[in-house]
Design a protein around this motif. Structure first.
Motif: not given
Ligand code: FES
Length: 209
Positions: A152, A154-155, A157, A171, A173-176
């Motif tokens: 991902c 973002h981070q 993942t 994703c 982890r945070h839903g992107w």
């Protein structure tokens, strides 16, 4: 952005808007790699787990290599001290990012990798594959292929197969949410999946990294 920052932006738009404008202006003469490297070092100084993950992903996407990131951390030794550098390296190892594996760091440069035999890929659809230490999402549409990193943006993942929802990837982890036709982030986030250059040759799909 975190939920807390979203909340502060909604509750105190002028103060927080000024803060974000300050951050943009403060780095405007720096190229994206340098900005990301400085952000990584500040996250290590503050030992902010999520922020560190976020700027590692952003730095790699901006073109920083694992060796450049390690150099940055080691050069910041007088400010960070060994314990914070070890904290950061522990996190990097826990994230298990392919770029930070020793064999990848010692490799001289990128090369073509054989991802799959084309006959084994669906005529239309998405397949999650592992290839030479990386995990990938391959989209197939009438013999046109796109190869995306499973990490991902973002981070970093490692997005699992279960995150597939038709042509979309969510994703966990945070839903992107990503559109796998293009790799674009279409909900929640603001950065696309990393797409590898790819080509077909002798009945195989190859990708470059
Ligand atoms: S790591 Fe945050 S949405 Fe993927």
């Amino acid at each position: 952005m975190s939920e807390a920052l979203d909340f502060l932006l909604a509750a105190r738009p002028e103060a927080m808007g000024a803060y974000f404008r300050f951050l943009r202006e403060a780095g405007k003469h720096l190229d994206p790699k340098t900005r990301a490297l400085i952000s990584i070092i500040t996250k290590v100084a503050a030992q902010t787990d999520d922020g560190f993950r976020q700027y590692i992903a952003r730095g790699l996407q901006a073109g920083l290599s694992a060796n450049e990131i390690l150099d940055g951390l080691l050069m910041a030794f007088p400010a960070l001290g060994l314990s914070r550098i070890i904290w950061a390296v522990d996190l990097l190892l826990a994230m298990d990012i392919p770029e930070f594996r020793l064999e990848a760091m010692n490799a001289q440069s990128g090369q073509w990798h054989r991802v799959a035999t084309i006959a084994d890929l669906p005529a239309r659809g998405v397949r999650r594959l592992a290839c030479d230490g990386r995990e990938l999402f391959v989209t197939c549409r009438d013999l046109e292929f796109r190869v995306f990193d499973s990490r991902c943006p973002h981070q970093a993942t490692n997005i699992p197969e279960l995150a597939l929802q038709g042509d979309r990837l969510v994703c966990p982890r945070h839903g992107w949410v990503f559109d796998l036709a293009s790799g674009a982030c279409v909900e929640k986030g603001d950065r696309p999946l990393h797409r590898f250059e790819s080509r077909t040759e002798g009945g195989s799909l190859l990708a470059y990294w």
